[in-house]
Design an enzyme around this catalytic site. Sequence first.
Site, PDB file in Angstrom:
ATOM      1  N   GLY A   1       0.886  -0.989   0.007  1.00  0.00           N
ATOM      2  CA  GLY A   1      -0.229  -0.063  -0.031  1.00  0.00           C
ATOM      3  C   GLY A   1       1.103   1.296   0.139  1.00  0.00           C
ATOM      4  O   GLY A   1       0.330   2.358  -0.295  1.00  0.00           O
TER       5      GLY A   1
ATOM      6  N   ARG B   1      -0.987  -8.805  -3.493  1.00  0.00           N
ATOM      7  CA  ARG B   1      -0.452  -7.629  -2.576  1.00  0.00           C
ATOM      8  C   ARG B   1       0.588  -8.314  -1.435  1.00  0.00           C
ATOM      9  O   ARG B   1       0.676  -8.583  -0.743  1.00  0.00           O
ATOM     10  CB  ARG B   1      -1.847  -7.218  -1.830  1.00  0.00           C
ATOM     11  CG  ARG B   1      -1.770  -5.892  -0.829  1.00  0.00           C
ATOM     12  CD  ARG B   1      -3.331  -5.457  -0.315  1.00  0.00           C
ATOM     13  NE  ARG B   1      -3.601  -5.603   1.042  1.00  0.00           N
ATOM     14  CZ  ARG B   1      -2.586  -4.672   2.137  1.00  0.00           C
ATOM     15  NH1 ARG B   1      -2.063  -3.661   1.618  1.00  0.00           N
ATOM     16  NH2 ARG B   1      -3.397  -5.110   3.117  1.00  0.00           N
TER      17      ARG B   1
ATOM     18  N   ARG C   1       6.396  -0.618  10.459  1.00  0.00           N
ATOM     19  CA  ARG C   1       5.383  -1.192   8.427  1.00  0.00           C
ATOM     20  C   ARG C   1       6.384  -1.107   7.838  1.00  0.00           C
ATOM     21  O   ARG C   1       6.278  -1.824   6.206  1.00  0.00           O
ATOM     22  CB  ARG C   1       3.926  -0.630   8.735  1.00  0.00           C
ATOM     23  CG  ARG C   1       3.480  -1.070  10.164  1.00  0.00           C
ATOM     24  CD  ARG C   1       1.725  -1.189  10.315  1.00  0.00           C
ATOM     25  NE  ARG C   1       1.856   0.154   9.864  1.00  0.00           N
ATOM     26  CZ  ARG C   1       1.979   1.467  10.779  1.00  0.00           C
ATOM     27  NH1 ARG C   1       1.463   0.723  12.514  1.00  0.00           N
ATOM     28  NH2 ARG C   1       1.582   2.846  11.323  1.00  0.00           N
TER      29      ARG C   1
ATOM     30  N   SER D   1      -0.377  -4.971   5.257  1.00  0.00           N
ATOM     31  CA  SER D   1      -0.469  -4.876   6.646  1.00  0.00           C
ATOM     32  C   SER D   1      -1.257  -5.079   7.291  1.00  0.00           C
ATOM     33  O   SER D   1      -2.868  -4.832   6.591  1.00  0.00           O
ATOM     34  CB  SER D   1      -0.078  -3.834   7.649  1.00  0.00           C
ATOM     35  OG  SER D   1      -0.372  -2.619   7.692  1.00  0.00           O
TER      36      SER D   1
ATOM     37  N   ARG E   1       6.906   1.928   1.015  1.00  0.00           N
ATOM     38  CA  ARG E   1       7.255   0.342   1.040  1.00  0.00           C
ATOM     39  C   ARG E   1       8.020  -0.193   0.051  1.00  0.00           C
ATOM     40  O   ARG E   1       8.372  -0.955  -0.145  1.00  0.00           O
ATOM     41  CB  ARG E   1       6.361  -0.818   1.986  1.00  0.00           C
ATOM     42  CG  ARG E   1       6.908  -2.149   1.989  1.00  0.00           C
ATOM     43  CD  ARG E   1       5.339  -2.388   2.639  1.00  0.00           C
ATOM     44  NE  ARG E   1       4.617  -2.319   3.233  1.00  0.00           N
ATOM     45  CZ  ARG E   1       4.151  -2.124   4.240  1.00  0.00           C
ATOM     46  NH1 ARG E   1       3.085  -2.790   3.551  1.00  0.00           N
ATOM     47  NH2 ARG E   1       3.597  -1.983   5.275  1.00  0.00           N
TER      48      ARG E   1
ATOM     49  N   ASP F   1      -0.649  -4.537  14.395  1.00  0.00           N
ATOM     50  CA  ASP F   1      -1.294  -4.550  15.180  1.00  0.00           C
ATOM     51  C   ASP F   1      -2.750  -5.795  14.831  1.00  0.00           C
ATOM     52  O   ASP F   1      -3.046  -6.636  14.427  1.00  0.00           O
ATOM     53  CB  ASP F   1      -2.386  -3.430  15.045  1.00  0.00           C
ATOM     54  CG  ASP F   1      -2.770  -3.200  14.276  1.00  0.00           C
ATOM     55  OD1 ASP F   1      -4.085  -3.248  14.064  1.00  0.00           O
ATOM     56  OD2 ASP F   1      -2.601  -3.256  12.647  1.00  0.00           O
TER      57      ASP F   1
ATOM     58  N   ARG G   1       1.274  11.252  -9.242  1.00  0.00           N
ATOM     59  CA  ARG G   1       0.828  11.253  -7.713  1.00  0.00           C
ATOM     60  C   ARG G   1       1.616  10.864  -6.586  1.00  0.00           C
ATOM     61  O   ARG G   1       1.434  10.517  -5.637  1.00  0.00           O
ATOM     62  CB  ARG G   1      -0.692  10.620  -7.349  1.00  0.00           C
ATOM     63  CG  ARG G   1      -1.500  11.558  -8.789  1.00  0.00           C
ATOM     64  CD  ARG G   1      -2.795  10.601  -8.325  1.00  0.00           C
ATOM     65  NE  ARG G   1      -3.572  10.746  -8.848  1.00  0.00           N
ATOM     66  CZ  ARG G   1      -4.702  11.529  -8.758  1.00  0.00           C
ATOM     67  NH1 ARG G   1      -5.530  11.872  -7.472  1.00  0.00           N
ATOM     68  NH2 ARG G   1      -5.922  12.238  -9.424  1.00  0.00           N
TER      69      ARG G   1
END
Length: 240
Positions: A21, A88, A219, A91, A25, A206, A44
């Site tokens: 996401g 994908r 993360r 997290s 990362r 989490d 973007r």
Amino acid sequence: MATPHISAEKGDFAKTVLMPGDPLRAKFIAENFLENPVLVNNVRGVQGYTGTYKGTRVSVMASGMGCPSIGIYSYELFAFYDVENIIRVGSAGALTEKLKVRDIVAGIGSNTDSNFAAQYGMPGTLAPTADFTLLSTAVEAAKEKGIEMHVGNLLCSDVFYGEGGKEKSLEWGKMGTLAVEMESTALYLNAARLGKRALVICTISDHLVTGEETTSEERQNTFTQMMEIALDTAIKMENK
């Protein structure tokens, strides 16, 4: 060849794309795992790179957060850039005490509160699922690395700060749902509609039961086992 959200040319993306996401990362994966990574998209600030991993051409590009965002990027990759597999790597929040923080989960199915599937006008309820070949290949890759990967249903939620709080999300755990994230439904449905393959692999960041959590920096930079499983899966999928 540019689409409204991707500036790359035809052929700039590999057959398999890893989709975190977070754009940072994506940058981390490219810089730490890929050889000779080339930035092929930065519209973007959604960074996309293509390089090689152990001799196999692989791409990585961010998806942003939520079904609308990954719905756009995965559709354009599948429909306009000849991408066959999207994995994908994100997290998720654990919904069961069977999991602990940093455990890895592969989503075989995607329960959801999203209305993404309504666009298809199906005379019933669509069940978004991972591609079996991609999932079984990832399970094989995890076993070869000696990494335990839990496989089960995810909850794909449209809201992060829901009115019902975490207690409402925990209700899904009573039906065996392992973890909650925000992208799997759109990714799986796009793949199904376009005849492609998709899989969600998440690291538990989490825990909605225990309250344990990781930092944003952790993360971004430390969920490397999940990344390695996805990259090894990309290698194995090259000839499938």
